[in-house]
Design a protein around this motif. Structure first.
Motif, mmCIF file in Angstrom:
data_model
loop_
_atom_site.group_PDB
_atom_site.id
_atom_site.type_symbol
_atom_site.label_atom_id
_atom_site.label_comp_id
_atom_site.label_asym_id
_atom_site.label_seq_id
_atom_site.Cartn_x
_atom_site.Cartn_y
_atom_site.Cartn_z
ATOM 1 N N PHE A 8 0.796 -1.224 0.000
ATOM 2 C CA PHE A 8 0.000 0.000 0.000
ATOM 3 C C PHE A 8 0.838 1.289 0.000
ATOM 4 O O PHE A 8 0.537 2.221 -0.753
ATOM 5 N N PRO A 9 1.907 1.357 0.819
ATOM 6 C CA PRO A 9 2.691 2.606 0.829
ATOM 7 C C PRO A 9 3.217 2.975 -0.565
ATOM 8 O O PRO A 9 3.178 4.139 -0.970
ATOM 9 N N GLN A 10 3.648 1.980 -1.323
ATOM 10 C CA GLN A 10 4.166 2.238 -2.659
ATOM 11 C C GLN A 10 3.070 2.751 -3.598
ATOM 12 O O GLN A 10 3.262 3.689 -4.368
ATOM 13 N N ILE A 11 1.907 2.082 -3.494
ATOM 14 C CA ILE A 11 0.778 2.485 -4.337
ATOM 15 C C ILE A 11 0.340 3.907 -3.985
ATOM 16 O O ILE A 11 0.107 4.744 -4.860
ATOM 17 N N ARG A 12 0.279 4.153 -2.676
ATOM 18 C CA ARG A 12 -0.126 5.484 -2.229
ATOM 19 C C ARG A 12 0.835 6.551 -2.763
ATOM 20 O O ARG A 12 0.412 7.557 -3.314
ATOM 21 N N VAL A 175 8.967 7.903 -14.380
ATOM 22 C CA VAL A 175 8.448 8.701 -13.265
ATOM 23 C C VAL A 175 7.522 7.802 -12.453
ATOM 24 O O VAL A 175 6.555 7.249 -13.001
ATOM 25 N N PRO A 176 7.786 7.609 -11.186
ATOM 26 C CA PRO A 176 7.092 6.565 -10.419
ATOM 27 C C PRO A 176 5.682 6.960 -9.994
ATOM 28 O O PRO A 176 5.377 7.041 -8.814
ATOM 29 N N GLU A 177 4.814 7.206 -10.977
ATOM 30 C CA GLU A 177 3.425 7.495 -10.640
ATOM 31 C C GLU A 177 2.633 6.185 -10.630
ATOM 32 O O GLU A 177 3.228 5.105 -10.747
ATOM 33 N N ALA A 178 1.325 6.271 -10.496
ATOM 34 C CA ALA A 178 0.514 5.081 -10.218
ATOM 35 C C ALA A 178 0.686 3.970 -11.263
ATOM 36 O O ALA A 178 0.827 2.794 -10.902
ATOM 37 N N ALA A 179 0.697 4.332 -12.558
ATOM 38 C CA ALA A 179 0.796 3.289 -13.590
ATOM 39 C C ALA A 179 2.156 2.609 -13.551
ATOM 40 O O ALA A 179 2.275 1.402 -13.817
ATOM 41 N N TYR A 180 3.173 3.382 -13.201
ATOM 42 C CA TYR A 180 4.523 2.824 -13.078
ATOM 43 C C TYR A 180 4.557 1.794 -11.942
ATOM 44 O O TYR A 180 5.074 0.691 -12.088
ATOM 45 N N THR A 190 3.012 -11.829 -9.880
ATOM 46 C CA THR A 190 2.198 -12.253 -11.022
ATOM 47 C C THR A 190 0.901 -12.945 -10.617
ATOM 48 O O THR A 190 -0.072 -12.922 -11.347
ATOM 49 N N SER A 191 0.873 -13.536 -9.438
ATOM 50 C CA SER A 191 -0.332 -14.265 -9.027
ATOM 51 C C SER A 191 -1.461 -13.324 -8.636
ATOM 52 O O SER A 191 -2.625 -13.680 -8.651
ATOM 53 N N ASP A 192 -1.110 -12.064 -8.318
ATOM 54 C CA ASP A 192 -2.115 -11.113 -7.854
ATOM 55 C C ASP A 192 -2.500 -10.071 -8.906
ATOM 56 O O ASP A 192 -3.023 -9.017 -8.587
ATOM 57 N N LEU A 193 -2.233 -10.420 -10.191
ATOM 58 C CA LEU A 193 -2.446 -9.453 -11.271
ATOM 59 C C LEU A 193 -3.769 -8.704 -11.193
ATOM 60 O O LEU A 193 -3.826 -7.486 -11.249
ATOM 61 N N TRP A 194 -4.891 -9.462 -11.069
ATOM 62 C CA TRP A 194 -6.208 -8.857 -11.113
ATOM 63 C C TRP A 194 -6.414 -7.863 -9.983
ATOM 64 O O TRP A 194 -6.917 -6.753 -10.203
ATOM 65 N N ALA A 195 -6.009 -8.264 -8.811
ATOM 66 C CA ALA A 195 -6.166 -7.373 -7.658
ATOM 67 C C ALA A 195 -5.404 -6.070 -7.891
ATOM 68 O O ALA A 195 -5.908 -4.971 -7.622
ATOM 69 N N ILE A 196 -4.187 -6.201 -8.432
ATOM 70 C CA ILE A 196 -3.376 -5.000 -8.673
ATOM 71 C C ILE A 196 -4.063 -4.088 -9.698
ATOM 72 O O ILE A 196 -4.241 -2.891 -9.478
ATOM 73 N N PHE A 197 -4.478 -4.685 -10.842
ATOM 74 C CA PHE A 197 -5.157 -3.889 -11.873
ATOM 75 C C PHE A 197 -6.371 -3.174 -11.303
ATOM 76 O O PHE A 197 -6.564 -1.972 -11.491
ATOM 77 N N ILE A 198 -7.204 -3.924 -10.617
ATOM 78 C CA ILE A 198 -8.454 -3.348 -10.122
ATOM 79 C C ILE A 198 -8.174 -2.272 -9.072
ATOM 80 O O ILE A 198 -8.767 -1.190 -9.078
ATOM 81 N N GLY A 199 -7.219 -2.554 -8.201
ATOM 82 C CA GLY A 199 -6.866 -1.570 -7.167
ATOM 83 C C GLY A 199 -6.426 -0.253 -7.780
ATOM 84 O O GLY A 199 -6.910 0.821 -7.401
ATOM 85 N N ILE A 200 -5.520 -0.343 -8.744
ATOM 86 C CA ILE A 200 -5.016 0.873 -9.385
ATOM 87 C C ILE A 200 -6.132 1.578 -10.163
ATOM 88 O O ILE A 200 -6.302 2.795 -10.081
#
Ligand code: ATP
Ligand code: MG
Lengths: 226, 258
Positions: A8-12, A175-180, A190-200
């Motif tokens: 979460f900290p990285q995503i935030r 540039v380390p923004e959300a898509a990066y 790789t196992s959590d792909l969907w969760a990552i996509f949906i979260g972002i």
């Protein structure tokens, strides 16, 4: 799911960068776009040509190219330390250059939206302003633009929404923004792909909803003054 | 220009206030103003009348330099109209213009419509401008509407505000381009009354109108235009009872039938 919580900290931080890009570029492109729009409606032919040239160049060039150009050209012009900080936040040179590239690109669209707004204000308004002795600048600033902005809020809202999504393009320049962050995490977990996509994706949805809400609010507020 | 400078320049020139000398204008191939010669004296009220398309609006707009002319000269108070920039803006401040479609600033209140020019162009303080505006709004009978927006007023009220807005610049001459032709009949009189008052107060006025009542009460002179030319000039009584030219007879015949 775990990845989202754990990282979460990285995503935030990624979304912080996205929002900063959006705020800076939104502001700068609005200023440049307004100046360009006043060029395009000015009585001076060379200014009009300049405005038209700018719009045609930037509107017809893909954003990636504008960004690539900004990133390769701006540092060679002697601007190689454009990093800055606000409070505890540091912004890198890459951030600044990418942000400027986004601003220059978006300014062309802002210009066209404002110009169409200016054209929607009847010519009689500007004539009345000139009749009481206002110069071109005053009549634009005091009479035409305030009315044009009202007509321009819906198209401007769309432009800012497009800008919010366009910030993701700067990911390819590191540039380390959300898509990066998303790309990085999806390679890592790789196992959590969907969760990552949906979260972002949800993060972007929130940003877009905030922009729309502000647009609607402004529109209502200005409508009351009519 | 300061008020003192304005006064001294007014005092120093005593000739006609507005002089058009061999003025020509074309819109493409259309010769809309054909060799117009005209002099308007201080305090004079001139009514311009003529069929649609005869160039009356263009004439008004040329005096305010909202339209440029191709040939000839227009002098205001002994000075040629400036070409552009600050001087042109100053000139426009000295020439009040009232439009057929009012053109009040839609995003400003009635009071702000009147104070905007004095504050931004004449650099009056907000307090002085407010006082001036209240006095003028009172004079045209819309003082109690000061805080409304133009769209909330009737056409007649809006046009009276437009007159107050022009007066707030203390113009040397006022131009009216069909000020009542967009109004419902019951509102025409309230606007004409204000104009008659102005005329009696000594304002120099050029009025494009087909209101014969106004011309007879307030005008010193009627100028009849047709196809870009001044065809006939006379006192209102002479013009309406004894038109000399066929075109004027024909035109009066048409408007009198209504
Ligand atoms: N901007 C313009 N470009 C081209 N032609 C114009 C323009 N403005 C006016 N004209 C033409 O010039 C002629 C004179 O127009 P003007 O508006 O001065 O007439 P008018 O006497 O005021 O008529 P009306 O009684 O209908 O207001 C008309 O034939 C009109 O079509
Ligand atoms: Mg006309």
């Amino acid at each position: 799911m775990d990845t989202l919580i754990q990282e979460f900290p990285q995503i935030r931080n990624g979304f912080y960068t996205t929002v900063w890009l959006l705020l800076f570029s939104g502001l700068i492109s609005t200023v440049i776009g307004t100046v360009l729009a006043s060029f395009r409606v000015s009585p001076v032919a060379s200014l009009r040509a300049l405005g038209t040239g700018y719009v045609n160049t930037f509107r017809n060039t893909p954003l990636v190219l504008v960004l690539a150009l900004a990133i390769s050209v701006i540092p060679t012009l002697g601007f190689n330390n454009l990093g800055f900080s606000i409070g505890i936040r540091d912004f890198t040179t890459f951030f600044t250059v990418a942000m400027l590239g986004l601003s220059f690109y978006t300014a062309a669209f802002v210009c066209e939206a404002i110009r169409s707004g200016v054209n929607s204000v009847s010519a009689g308004q500007a004539e009345a302003a000139r009749s009481v002795g206002m110069g071109f600048g005053q009549s634009l600033r005091l009479v035409v633009l305030p009315q044009a902005f009202r007509a321009v809020i819906p198209p401007l809202t769309s432009i800012y929404i497009a800008l919010a999504k366009n910030t993701s393009v700067v990911a390819i320049f590191g540039v380390p923004e959300a898509a990066y962050v998303m790309r990085k995490l999806s390679n890592q977990f790789t196992s959590d792909l969907w969760a990552i996509f949906i979260g972002i994706a949800l993060g972007y949805v929130v940003i877009v909803m905030v922009i729309s809400a502000i647009g609607t609010l402004l529109e209502r507020k200005l409508a009351v003054a009519a | 220009m300061t008020a003192a400078a304005r006064e001294s320049s007014t005092a120093s020139s005593t000739g006609p206030l507005v002089v058009l000398d061999h003025v020509n204008k074309w819109f493409g191939d259309l010769h809309v103003l054909q060799d117009i010669n005209m002099a308007i004296n201080r305090g004079e009220v001139v009514v311009v009348i003529g069929p649609s398309g005869s160039g009356k609006s263009t004439l008004c707009r040329a005096i305010n330099r909202l339209e440029t002319i191709n040939d000839g000269s227009i002098m205001l108070d002994g000075q040629p109209l400036p070409q552009e920039g600050k001087q042109l803006a100053n000139l426009r401040a000295e020439v009040g213009m009232v439009f057929q479609s009012f053109n009040l600033f839609a995003h400003k209140t009635i009071l702000e419509n009147v104070t905007l020019g004095p504050i931004k162009v004449r650099k009056l303080s907000k307090k002085d401008a407010d006082e001036l505006a209240q006095r003028l709004l009172d004079r045209v009978g819309v003082a109690h509407q000061a805080n409304k927006y133009p769209a909330q007023l009737s056409g007649g009220q809006q046009q009276r505000v437009a007159i107050a807005r022009a007066l707030a610049m203390e113009p040397k001459v006022m131009l009216f381009d069909e000020p009542t032709s967009a109004l419902d009949p019951e509102m025409i009189k309230e606007v004409l009354d204000v104009m008659v008052d102005l005329a009696k107060g000594g304002m120099t006025m050029i009025v494009v109108t087909h209101e014969m009542g106004f011309a007879r009460t307030a005008a010193d002179r009627v100028v009849f235009m047709s196809d870009g030319q001044i065809v006939e000039e006379n006192t209102p009584d002479e013009f309406f009872t004894n038109p000399r030219s066929d075109r004027a007879k024909d035109f009066l015949g048409k408007i009198l039938k209504h």
